[in-house]
Design a protein around this motif. Structure first.
Motif, PDB file in Angstrom:
ATOM      1  N   ARG A  60     -39.984  84.306 -66.135  1.00  0.00           N
ATOM      2  CA  ARG A  60     -39.026  83.244 -66.474  1.00  0.00           C
ATOM      3  C   ARG A  60     -38.101  83.693 -67.598  1.00  0.00           C
ATOM      4  O   ARG A  60     -36.913  83.391 -67.593  1.00  0.00           O
ATOM      5  CB  ARG A  60     -39.781  81.983 -66.895  1.00  0.00           C
ATOM      6  CG  ARG A  60     -40.415  81.209 -65.740  1.00  0.00           C
ATOM      7  CD  ARG A  60     -41.224  80.040 -66.260  1.00  0.00           C
ATOM      8  NE  ARG A  60     -41.889  79.307 -65.191  1.00  0.00           N
ATOM      9  CZ  ARG A  60     -42.856  78.413 -65.386  1.00  0.00           C
ATOM     10  NH1 ARG A  60     -43.274  78.159 -66.628  1.00  0.00           N
ATOM     11  NH2 ARG A  60     -43.410  77.787 -64.369  1.00  0.00           N
ATOM     12  N   LEU A  61     -38.683  84.401 -68.570  1.00  0.00           N
ATOM     13  CA  LEU A  61     -37.889  84.857 -69.711  1.00  0.00           C
ATOM     14  C   LEU A  61     -37.068  86.098 -69.389  1.00  0.00           C
ATOM     15  O   LEU A  61     -35.957  86.267 -69.882  1.00  0.00           O
ATOM     16  CB  LEU A  61     -38.812  85.158 -70.898  1.00  0.00           C
ATOM     17  CG  LEU A  61     -39.521  83.955 -71.527  1.00  0.00           C
ATOM     18  CD1 LEU A  61     -40.626  84.414 -72.469  1.00  0.00           C
ATOM     19  CD2 LEU A  61     -38.521  83.087 -72.282  1.00  0.00           C
ATOM     20  N   MET A  62     -37.629  87.007 -68.545  1.00  0.00           N
ATOM     21  CA  MET A  62     -36.963  88.267 -68.234  1.00  0.00           C
ATOM     22  C   MET A  62     -37.298  88.654 -66.795  1.00  0.00           C
ATOM     23  O   MET A  62     -38.252  89.399 -66.549  1.00  0.00           O
ATOM     24  CB  MET A  62     -37.410  89.357 -69.211  1.00  0.00           C
ATOM     25  CG  MET A  62     -36.607  90.642 -69.139  1.00  0.00           C
ATOM     26  SD  MET A  62     -37.254  91.927 -70.275  1.00  0.00           S
ATOM     27  CE  MET A  62     -36.968  91.157 -71.856  1.00  0.00           C
ATOM     28  N   PRO A  63     -36.528  88.144 -65.829  1.00  0.00           N
ATOM     29  CA  PRO A  63     -36.853  88.381 -64.412  1.00  0.00           C
ATOM     30  C   PRO A  63     -36.961  89.852 -64.029  1.00  0.00           C
ATOM     31  O   PRO A  63     -37.685  90.193 -63.098  1.00  0.00           O
ATOM     32  CB  PRO A  63     -35.690  87.689 -63.681  1.00  0.00           C
ATOM     33  CG  PRO A  63     -35.196  86.657 -64.635  1.00  0.00           C
ATOM     34  CD  PRO A  63     -35.365  87.264 -65.993  1.00  0.00           C
ATOM     35  N   SER A  64     -36.253  90.719 -64.725  1.00  0.00           N
ATOM     36  CA  SER A  64     -36.280  92.149 -64.376  1.00  0.00           C
ATOM     37  C   SER A  64     -37.169  92.946 -65.320  1.00  0.00           C
ATOM     38  O   SER A  64     -36.940  94.136 -65.540  1.00  0.00           O
ATOM     39  CB  SER A  64     -34.860  92.714 -64.401  1.00  0.00           C
ATOM     40  OG  SER A  64     -34.292  92.570 -65.699  1.00  0.00           O
ATOM     41  N   HIS A  65     -38.187  92.297 -65.896  1.00  0.00           N
ATOM     42  CA  HIS A  65     -39.023  92.968 -66.897  1.00  0.00           C
ATOM     43  C   HIS A  65     -39.646  94.241 -66.357  1.00  0.00           C
ATOM     44  O   HIS A  65     -39.696  95.261 -67.042  1.00  0.00           O
ATOM     45  CB  HIS A  65     -40.116  92.015 -67.383  1.00  0.00           C
ATOM     46  CG  HIS A  65     -40.953  92.581 -68.487  1.00  0.00           C
ATOM     47  ND1 HIS A  65     -41.987  93.463 -68.278  1.00  0.00           N
ATOM     48  CD2 HIS A  65     -40.891  92.395 -69.831  1.00  0.00           C
ATOM     49  CE1 HIS A  65     -42.539  93.793 -69.439  1.00  0.00           C
ATOM     50  NE2 HIS A  65     -41.895  93.152 -70.393  1.00  0.00           N
ATOM     51  N   GLY A  66     -40.193  94.209 -65.132  1.00  0.00           N
ATOM     52  CA  GLY A  66     -40.798  95.416 -64.571  1.00  0.00           C
ATOM     53  C   GLY A  66     -41.624  95.104 -63.343  1.00  0.00           C
ATOM     54  O   GLY A  66     -42.070  93.965 -63.139  1.00  0.00           O
ATOM     55  N   PRO A  67     -41.862  96.108 -62.479  1.00  0.00           N
ATOM     56  CA  PRO A  67     -42.595  95.863 -61.236  1.00  0.00           C
ATOM     57  C   PRO A  67     -44.052  95.488 -61.463  1.00  0.00           C
ATOM     58  O   PRO A  67     -44.654  94.777 -60.653  1.00  0.00           O
ATOM     59  CB  PRO A  67     -42.481  97.208 -60.496  1.00  0.00           C
ATOM     60  CG  PRO A  67     -42.229  98.220 -61.572  1.00  0.00           C
ATOM     61  CD  PRO A  67     -41.423  97.512 -62.611  1.00  0.00           C
ATOM     62  N   ASP A  68     -44.649  95.967 -62.554  1.00  0.00           N
ATOM     63  CA  ASP A  68     -46.067  95.707 -62.791  1.00  0.00           C
ATOM     64  C   ASP A  68     -46.360  94.213 -62.883  1.00  0.00           C
ATOM     65  O   ASP A  68     -47.414  93.745 -62.452  1.00  0.00           O
ATOM     66  CB  ASP A  68     -46.513  96.421 -64.066  1.00  0.00           C
ATOM     67  CG  ASP A  68     -47.977  96.202 -64.362  1.00  0.00           C
ATOM     68  OD1 ASP A  68     -48.817  96.681 -63.573  1.00  0.00           O
ATOM     69  OD2 ASP A  68     -48.285  95.524 -65.353  1.00  0.00           O
ATOM     70  N   VAL A  69     -45.410  93.437 -63.468  1.00  0.00           N
ATOM     71  CA  VAL A  69     -45.624  91.991 -63.603  1.00  0.00           C
ATOM     72  C   VAL A  69     -45.711  91.348 -62.227  1.00  0.00           C
ATOM     73  O   VAL A  69     -46.638  90.571 -61.940  1.00  0.00           O
ATOM     74  CB  VAL A  69     -44.490  91.354 -64.431  1.00  0.00           C
ATOM     75  CG1 VAL A  69     -44.688  89.847 -64.525  1.00  0.00           C
ATOM     76  CG2 VAL A  69     -44.433  91.969 -65.816  1.00  0.00           C
ATOM     77  N   TYR A  70     -44.766  91.671 -61.347  1.00  0.00           N
ATOM     78  CA  TYR A  70     -44.772  91.071 -60.004  1.00  0.00           C
ATOM     79  C   TYR A  70     -45.976  91.563 -59.193  1.00  0.00           C
ATOM     80  O   TYR A  70     -46.535  90.818 -58.382  1.00  0.00           O
ATOM     81  CB  TYR A  70     -43.475  91.400 -59.279  1.00  0.00           C
ATOM     82  CG  TYR A  70     -42.276  90.659 -59.835  1.00  0.00           C
ATOM     83  CD1 TYR A  70     -42.096  89.302 -59.554  1.00  0.00           C
ATOM     84  CD2 TYR A  70     -41.334  91.304 -60.636  1.00  0.00           C
ATOM     85  CE1 TYR A  70     -40.999  88.617 -60.059  1.00  0.00           C
ATOM     86  CE2 TYR A  70     -40.246  90.617 -61.146  1.00  0.00           C
ATOM     87  CZ  TYR A  70     -40.081  89.282 -60.855  1.00  0.00           C
ATOM     88  OH  TYR A  70     -39.008  88.590 -61.360  1.00  0.00           O
ATOM     89  N   LEU A  71     -46.388  92.819 -59.423  1.00  0.00           N
ATOM     90  CA  LEU A  71     -47.566  93.337 -58.732  1.00  0.00           C
ATOM     91  C   LEU A  71     -48.802  92.506 -59.070  1.00  0.00           C
ATOM     92  O   LEU A  71     -49.559  92.084 -58.195  1.00  0.00           O
ATOM     93  CB  LEU A  71     -47.781  94.795 -59.106  1.00  0.00           C
ATOM     94  CG  LEU A  71     -49.096  95.450 -58.663  1.00  0.00           C
ATOM     95  CD1 LEU A  71     -49.222  95.412 -57.142  1.00  0.00           C
ATOM     96  CD2 LEU A  71     -49.188  96.866 -59.185  1.00  0.00           C
ATOM     97  N   LYS A  72     -48.991  92.232 -60.359  1.00  0.00           N
ATOM     98  CA  LYS A  72     -50.183  91.494 -60.778  1.00  0.00           C
ATOM     99  C   LYS A  72     -50.089  90.024 -60.392  1.00  0.00           C
ATOM    100  O   LYS A  72     -51.111  89.401 -60.057  1.00  0.00           O
ATOM    101  CB  LYS A  72     -50.385  91.668 -62.281  1.00  0.00           C
ATOM    102  CG  LYS A  72     -50.797  93.087 -62.653  1.00  0.00           C
ATOM    103  CD  LYS A  72     -50.881  93.297 -64.149  1.00  0.00           C
ATOM    104  CE  LYS A  72     -51.280  94.740 -64.465  1.00  0.00           C
ATOM    105  NZ  LYS A  72     -51.259  95.022 -65.915  1.00  0.00           N
ATOM    106  N   ILE A  73     -48.897  89.449 -60.421  1.00  0.00           N
ATOM    107  CA  ILE A  73     -48.739  88.078 -59.934  1.00  0.00           C
ATOM    108  C   ILE A  73     -49.142  88.014 -58.461  1.00  0.00           C
ATOM    109  O   ILE A  73     -49.865  87.107 -58.024  1.00  0.00           O
ATOM    110  CB  ILE A  73     -47.285  87.602 -60.129  1.00  0.00           C
ATOM    111  CG1 ILE A  73     -46.995  87.355 -61.610  1.00  0.00           C
ATOM    112  CG2 ILE A  73     -47.022  86.320 -59.330  1.00  0.00           C
ATOM    113  CD1 ILE A  73     -45.560  86.978 -61.911  1.00  0.00           C
ATOM    114  N   GLY A  74     -48.665  89.005 -57.692  1.00  0.00           N
ATOM    115  CA  GLY A  74     -49.023  89.045 -56.274  1.00  0.00           C
ATOM    116  C   GLY A  74     -50.517  89.211 -56.061  1.00  0.00           C
ATOM    117  O   GLY A  74     -51.113  88.588 -55.167  1.00  0.00           O
TER     118      GLY A  74
END
Length: 562
Positions: free
Chosen positions: A485-499
């Motif tokens: 929410r704060l930084m949508p392009s922070h990094g792939p690792d965040v989206y990986l762990k959310i997934g």
């Protein structure tokens, strides 16, 4: 938390009352076309107020009543920031040039008149920026907002009537001598005081300046004389309608500086550009325009502005220092180093901030030994003063990258003791603690840091990683969601762990979407590709491959280089 709004939706009285009831500490800025005012609060009480480009400054009032000499004023204002009455007041007291009671009386009147003037503004915008705690005892005056609200409201109502006969302060009035001589009712003391100036040649702005009275007092006095038939309007001052260029330059420059200090960057940029249209060689305006562009991360514009400013023979070292910072942000490290060398050569006394910038640049290119040397030089230049939070940030980073975790932790703990609100120091200390095996201590440090800056995506990311490794997936998920929410392009690792968490919950479609977002940020990520391939191949997908930890130290902290 900043508060912003428009005077057409909330009156100044409402805003003052809100800040007083909330016992707020900070600066309220009120702006309209061509003018800006500020009101400073400490614990909900008004401790300072001023209007930019005010005709009648505190120093002028003190000279007029004989409290200080014109030479005293000229000597002190030459060393002060533009339009800084509060600083001037403290300086005069420190030098013993004036009795405290006299100064405080005039200063309080100045503050009250500034607030009353702002009450008359029905259009414009306002911004309140909280500041660090400031004790009301340290202020020259401490005024209850409630004590000004009633008087301010009365003046606004009364001015509505006065404006029908005195709509502008550039009007010129002349006395009707015969009628005045036959008056049966005595005039007020204020009316007697302004009579010599109503000679048909001086406008009301001049009357205010020469009489030492406020706008409201003069307007009310003239209104009474007009109503009684003792004076009449004879014209308007052309000089006021067409001020000389130097006055216009100073007005736009001072407005720009005031807007910049209160964070109103669009307005500040507009005023500095107007100065440069009138006088292209104005170095102060060009320098501040570059600072505005820095704060807006307009690296191309800032580079062009500071490069042009650096070409002036008397350009200060701060211009080259900022030019080096712009080059660093653009990845032009060799050019940045050259400009830092030029800045050092122009210094009259050693500036620790330039040495700190050399250290930061050395860290960017992996030269740890050079960074340590520059950091030692910077700390020596500070002398007895304590280094900035940015120095402790860089020093801790250098020690950590050099493999000395114990020294990194000690430096960061020292920095936090001196700068407890610097969230980046808390974050980096947590990373060092974790890498030294103190996971629980690291988590507590991050949680404390979030109390200082809840909008730092790096902090939420590191907390989420800690919770994820501890298999506290639901809590980790909340932290990772805050990151994107704060930084949508922070990094792939965040989206990986959310997934991964979504997959564990059985939300397969959401998991696929999150992994696809991770792949969009890092097309070569083998873990993400494996998870997506497994989902597409199998009707009952296997457990996703766990994401690797990639905790990182926060990047270079923003430093003031003005």
């Amino acid at each position: 938390m900043a508060i912003r709004g428009n005077l057409s939706e909330a009156s100044l009285a409402d805003v003052l009352q809100l800040l007083a009831l909330g016992q707020k500490t900070g600066c309220l800025s009120v702006a309209r076309e061509g003018s800006v005012g500020t009101v400073h609060f400490a614990g909900g009480r008004i401790v300072h107020a001023e209007l930019v480009n005010r005709r009648d400054r505190l120093g002028d009032r003190l000279v007029r009543i004989g409290a200080i000499t014109p030479d005293d004023l000229a000597r002190n204002t030459a060393m002060r920031a533009p339009q800084d009455d509060r600083d001037l007041a403290h300086t005069l007291l420190a030098q013993g040039l004036i009795e405290r009671d006299v100064l405080v009386g005039e200063y309080r009147t100045q503050v009250e008149e500034a607030v009353y003037h702002l009450f008359s503004w029905s259009l414009g915008s306002f911004t309140f920026e909280p500041e660090a705690d400031e004790s009301p005892d340290a202020a020259l005056v401490s005024v209850s907002a409630d004590s000004l609200l009633l008087e301010g409201a009365r003046r606004v109502d009364e001015w509505t009537q006065i404006a029908k006969k005195v709509p502008s302060l550039d009007l010129i009035f002349e006395l009707d001598g015969p009628r005045l001589a036959q008056r049966e009712v005595p005039l007020s003391a204020t009316q007697e005081r302004i009579l010599p100036f109503l000679d048909g040649t001086q406008d009301l702005n001049t009357v205010i300046e020469r009489s030492g009275l406020g706008e409201f007092e003069v307007g009310k006095a003239v209104f009474g004389l007009l109503t009684a038939g003792y004076a009449q309007r004879v014209g308007r001052s052309a000089a006021r309608r067409q001020p000389p260029p130097e006055s216009r330059v100073a007005e736009h420059r001072n407005l720009g500086i005031a807007f910049y200090r209160t964070g109103m960057l669009d307005e500040a940029q507009r005023e500095f550009r107007r100065v440069l249209e009138l006088r292209d060689a104005d170095g102060v305006a060009r320098f501040h325009l570059g600072l505005v562009q820095l704060r807006r991360r307009d690296w191309v514009g800032a580079f062009d502005t500071f490069l042009r400013a650096s070409q002036e023979p008397d350009a200060p070292s701060a211009v080259l220092h900022n030019l080096a910072y712009v080059c660093e942000q653009r990845g032009q490290f060799e050019a940045a180093a050259g400009y830092l060398d030029d800045a050092s050569r122009r210094m009259v006394v050693p500036d620790p901030r330039i040495a700190l910038s050399r250290a930061t640049l050395a860290l960017r290119v992996g030269e740890i030994a050079d960074a340590e040397s520059a950091l030692a030089e910077a700390r020596s230049a500070w002398g007895a003063r304590q280094p900035s939070a940015a120095w402790f940030h860089a020093a801790g980073l250098a020690a950590a990258l050099g493999g000395d975790g114990a020294r990194a932790a000690a430096l960061l703990e020292e920095g936090i003791a001196l700068h407890p609100h610097a969230a980046a120091l808390h974050n980096n200390l947590a990373v060092v603690q974790e890498r030294r095996g103190s996971d629980e201590l690291a988590a507590r440090t991050i949680e404390h840091a979030l109390l200082e800056d809840a909008n730092c995506a790096h902090l939420h990311k590191n907390l989420g990683d800690y919770l994820y490794r501890g298999q506290r997936y639901d809590e980790a998920f909340e932290s990772f969601v805050r990151v994107v929410r704060l930084m949508p392009s922070h990094g792939p690792d965040v989206y990986l762990k959310i997934g991964n968490v979504q997959y564990r919950r059985g939300a397969l479609a959401d998991a696929q979407t999150s992994w696809e977002q991770a792949l969009a940020l890092d097309p070569d990520n083998r873990i993400v590709r494996a998870n997506l391939d497994a989902m597409r191949r199998a009707s009952t997908p296997s457990e996703p491959v766990p994401a690797a930890s990639d905790d990182a130290l926060v990047g270079s902290a923003a430093m003031s280089r003005a």
